[in-house]
Design a protein around this motif. Structure first.
Motif, short mmCIF file in Angstrom:
data_model
loop_
_atom_site.label_atom_id
_atom_site.label_comp_id
_atom_site.label_asym_id
_atom_site.label_seq_id
_atom_site.Cartn_x
_atom_site.Cartn_y
_atom_site.Cartn_z
N VAL A 74 -91.09 20.76 -2.80
CA VAL A 74 -90.27 20.04 -3.77
C VAL A 74 -89.51 21.05 -4.63
O VAL A 74 -90.10 21.97 -5.20
N TYR A 75 -88.18 20.88 -4.69
CA TYR A 75 -87.33 21.69 -5.55
C TYR A 75 -86.94 20.83 -6.75
O TYR A 75 -86.53 19.68 -6.57
N SER A 76 -87.01 21.38 -7.95
CA SER A 76 -86.60 20.63 -9.13
C SER A 76 -85.78 21.53 -10.04
O SER A 76 -86.06 22.72 -10.19
N GLY A 77 -84.73 20.94 -10.63
CA GLY A 77 -83.87 21.67 -11.55
C GLY A 77 -83.82 20.96 -12.88
O GLY A 77 -84.02 19.74 -12.95
N ASP A 78 -83.53 21.70 -13.96
CA ASP A 78 -83.55 21.07 -15.28
C ASP A 78 -82.25 21.28 -16.04
O ASP A 78 -81.33 21.96 -15.57
N LYS A 89 -99.27 21.62 -2.61
CA LYS A 89 -100.52 21.90 -3.33
C LYS A 89 -100.26 22.24 -4.80
O LYS A 89 -101.14 22.72 -5.51
N ARG A 90 -99.01 22.01 -5.24
CA ARG A 90 -98.58 22.24 -6.62
C ARG A 90 -98.51 23.72 -6.98
O ARG A 90 -98.51 24.09 -8.14
N GLN A 91 -98.42 24.56 -5.97
CA GLN A 91 -98.28 25.99 -6.21
C GLN A 91 -96.81 26.34 -6.41
O GLN A 91 -95.95 25.90 -5.64
N VAL A 92 -96.49 27.11 -7.45
CA VAL A 92 -95.12 27.54 -7.69
C VAL A 92 -94.79 28.67 -6.72
O VAL A 92 -95.29 29.79 -6.85
N LEU A 93 -93.95 28.36 -5.73
CA LEU A 93 -93.59 29.36 -4.72
C LEU A 93 -92.45 30.25 -5.19
O LEU A 93 -92.42 31.44 -4.91
N ARG A 94 -91.50 29.64 -5.91
CA ARG A 94 -90.36 30.39 -6.46
C ARG A 94 -89.94 29.74 -7.77
O ARG A 94 -90.05 28.53 -7.94
N GLN A 95 -89.42 30.57 -8.68
CA GLN A 95 -88.84 30.06 -9.92
C GLN A 95 -87.61 30.89 -10.24
O GLN A 95 -87.66 32.12 -10.29
N TYR A 96 -86.48 30.20 -10.41
CA TYR A 96 -85.22 30.87 -10.71
C TYR A 96 -84.70 30.38 -12.07
O TYR A 96 -84.68 29.18 -12.33
N ASP A 97 -84.27 31.32 -12.90
CA ASP A 97 -83.75 30.99 -14.23
C ASP A 97 -82.41 31.67 -14.47
O ASP A 97 -82.14 32.20 -15.55
N GLU A 98 -81.55 31.62 -13.46
CA GLU A 98 -80.28 32.34 -13.54
C GLU A 98 -79.14 31.49 -14.09
O GLU A 98 -78.21 32.02 -14.70
#
Length: 452
Positions: A74-78, A89-98
């Motif tokens: 699941v990809y989510s943007g804010d 499994k609710r593990q954060v595989l990637r996080q981008y804050d660009e």
């Protein structure tokens, strides 16, 4: 409303067959579905709904603006520009804050590349093996609301009334299109046709001459979402309507709701609507399971307004043995296909082909094939040519084969005979004739240039 090109039976049904499956206190602006659950936004939280139970899946620091599903991930943007990639499994595989502004859309380019567009006037491309974006596109001068991709081109659209087109591999700009209105949504219809949601209108543009083929006012208020699915165009508007069109933008059916539909998705032929009043609605579905030796079958009944469609189908069950899991994880799609093909289990072959089709990976198993291997694939298509479940898959496989192996088909009598056999099968069955019409026009063109 039709969710397939085929109607197998028609009966009068409820005028509005959608039912409420989820109710919240906040507007649903993002919704995604996979085989495991329904995912949607509730302020800064992505919720997961499964088996009538609702749980928090992940949280952002600010409100969620888009959710994109790819397989089990699941990809989510804010609203502040953050993007997360979360495993099942609710593990954060990637996080981008660009990004420095609201994320308007996240899109899967292929199995390793993801794109995002934002109110910060940029589009970013991410390689999932890397912790930072690999490319930033900054040609727009206003909020970028939508991106779309076909096999060769990435398109981006904006409130600046422009659509820019980039080579999907190099991300070099190759074309642009100027429209009359601010653009909320784009979707490729065909390789050279793009559907544009601008204001209250849906328009189709031909990229070969940058001309508008057709433009129709489809809603009384702004278009809120658009999707091209199985030879049909679906749109929702802030006028609380949900409409379906053929590929010429002729209305096939429409429904009205008590609240605006802000976002929708279609999964396994079933639409899920995110409503302004905080509800998620979906079609009523009845399913009957019937065991037949080693092959499970089901009758899947889809309702929409006056149509009742009954389809005998193969269960899409991709049985993941440890060996199959390992090959898929290593992206050894061709090797995995050959392994499954050797097992000669229709249920397993269908499940894997459906997985590849949904993830735009069919080309991976077709490239670099010998003539004998291609003949084996043709023999499988000939054997199951009339099975409705394979229609979309076979069309895509045929398109790839015709494009990649054109010269080989000219020279091979065996391959030419297989194509002629498929063409004869298509002509003998009205249902197949309707579904396969476009691809066999291309095949006719190919045959006319050969010595067959």
């Amino acid at each position: 409303m039709e969710f397939k090109k085929e109607n197998y039976s028609l009966e009068i049904e409820d005028k509005n067959p959608f039912i409420k499956i989820i109710e919240t206190d906040n507007s649903i602006t993002s919704v995604g579905v996979n085989s495991n659950a329904i995912f949607f936004n509730e302020k800064n939280v992505v919720k997961k709904y499964k088996k009538e139970k609702m749980k928090t899946f992940t949280k952002h620091m600010s409100n969620i603006t888009d959710i994109c599903i790819y397989g089990d991930n699941v990809y989510s943007g804010d609203i502040c520009g953050g993007i997360k990639l979360i495993s099942d499994k609710r593990q954060v595989l990637r996080q981008y804050d660009e990004h420095e502004g609201r994320i308007n859309q996240i899109i899967i380019l292929d199995s390793t590349l993801v794109g995002s567009c934002s109110d910060d006037l940029s589009v970013k491309i991410y390689e999932l093996s890397q912790s930072e974006s690999i490319k930033t596109l900054t040609d727009h001068t206003d909020y970028i609301k939508s991106i779309s991709v076909n096999s060769n081109i990435l398109g981006t659209s904006s409130y600046d009334k422009n659509i820019f087109f980039y080579d999907k591999n190099s991300f070099e700009k190759i074309n642009f299109l100027k429209t009359e209105n601010q653009i909320f949504k784009i979707n490729f219809v065909e390789e050279n046709l793009i559907l544009v949601g601008e204001g209250c209108f849906l328009s189709i543009y031909d990229l070969r001459n940058n001309k508008c083929v057709k433009s129709v006012q489809v809603h009384d208020k702004e278009v809120s979402d658009v999707m091209v699915y199985e030879g049909r165009i679906y749109s929702t508007g802030l006028d609380s309507s949900f409409k379906v069109f053929d590929m010429n933008l002729e209305v096939l059916d429409e429904l009205s709701f008590e609240s605006s539909v802000l976002k929708f998705t279609i999964f396994n032929d079933i639409p899920y609507l995110g409503m302004e009043n905080g509800e998620i609605k979906s079609l009523k579905v009845e399913r009957k399971i019937e065991k037949n030796k080693n092959l499970k079958k089901y009758n899947k009944i889809r309702y929409f307004t006056q149509f009742k469609v009954e389809v005998d189908g193969i269960e899409n069950k991709f049985i993941k043995s440890n060996e199959i899991k390992s090959m898929v994880k290593k992206h050894e799609y061709k090797k995995c296909f050959d392994y499954i093909f050797e097992k000669n289990e229709l249920n397993l072959i269908f499940g894997y082909l459906k997985y590849l089709e949904e993830n735009n990976l069919l080309k991976k198993i077709i490239l670099n094939r010998t003539e004998n291997e291609l003949i084996r694939i043709f023999d499988f298509m000939i054997k199951y040519f009339y099975r409705k479940e394979f229609f979309v898959i076979f069309i895509k496989i045929l398109k790839i084969i015709i494009k990649v192996y054109k010269s080989i088909i000219f020279e091979s009598m065996n391959l030419s005979e297989k194509i002629l056999c498929l063409k004869e099968l298509q002509g003998e069955n009205d249902e197949c004739s309707l579904v396969y019409t476009n691809i066999f026009k291309k095949i006719d063109c190919l045959l006319s240039k050969s010595s067959i």
